[in-house]
Design an enzyme around this catalytic site. Sequence first.
Site, short mmCIF file in Angstrom:
data_model
loop_
_atom_site.label_atom_id
_atom_site.label_comp_id
_atom_site.label_asym_id
_atom_site.label_seq_id
_atom_site.Cartn_x
_atom_site.Cartn_y
_atom_site.Cartn_z
CB CYS A 1 -0.92 -0.05 1.23
SG CYS A 1 -1.86 1.45 1.47
CD GLU B 1 -2.75 -0.96 -3.25
OE1 GLU B 1 -3.14 -0.07 -4.01
OE2 GLU B 1 -2.83 -0.86 -2.02
C1 LIG Z 1 -6.00 1.27 -1.90
C2 LIG Z 1 -4.86 2.13 -1.46
N1 LIG Z 1 -3.59 1.64 -1.50
C3 LIG Z 1 -2.56 2.44 -1.06
C4 LIG Z 1 -2.76 3.70 -0.59
C5 LIG Z 1 -1.60 4.57 -0.14
N2 LIG Z 1 -1.54 4.61 1.29
C6 LIG Z 1 -4.06 4.17 -0.59
N3 LIG Z 1 -4.37 5.42 -0.18
N4 LIG Z 1 -5.11 3.39 -1.04
#
Ligand SMILES: Cc1ncc(CN)c(N)n1
Length: 228
Positions: free
Chosen positions: A137, A209
């Site tokens: 993430c 993701e």
């Molecule tokens: C789904 C998702 N993945 C990662 C990030 C980055 N923290 C986020 N804001 N959102």
Amino acid sequence: MSQLFTDRLWNKVEPIWNSYLEHPFVKGLGDGTLEQEKFKHWLKQDYVYLIEYSRLFALGASKSEDLEMMTTFAKLLHGVLDVEMELHRNYAADFGISAEELEQTEPSAITTAYTSYMLNLSQRGGVENVVASVLACEWSYLFIGSSLAKWPGALEDNFYRSWVEMYSSAEFTELAESSKQLMNKVAERKSEQELARLEEIVVRTSQLEYMFWDMVEGKEGWPVQVET
Ligand SMILES: Cc1ncc(CN)c(N)n1
């Protein structure tokens, strides 16, 4: 010097992360052509995703091996709640969406699947499970933000300029680097079997993701609606 665990992970996830840069939603952020209704869907879904994601850092703090690690998790938690989510609140205000409305968003199927996967692994494992769950993430958004920042015009007259600035900023880089350092620290002295298991978590979260980008591109919720 032996190879860092994050270098080994990079070799594994690079093809998945490169595919994000080909995704229409991500391309639309970089060149400014993304439909604003799709972006609103990302804002809302990502806000409730980040609320659950924050819990992982709190879990990490409670499972920490020492005070230094606990402090790093506390900094990461602050980074999400007060730095990253401020981006969402600011964009939402431009659309006339309040912070309360963001918070009340019903998580989509993919948002639920992704956060549940990370929370399940983090609750039942040691601190290394928490670190492996959060890594893609932070690190993949830095990868996307810093890649898009090099695109011509991405940091100029682009509605999504603040998005690109946030995820390529020095502040966000520091947060992602802290996550990588944590990963390398908890990987020390782990068996090959254990490293392979942690690698699988990073690969799975990288795939989730991608599914999240697809979900916001398609403005998806749940497949079959029921009366409530
Ligand atoms: C789904 C998702 N993945 C990662 C990030 C980055 N923290 C986020 N804001 N959102």
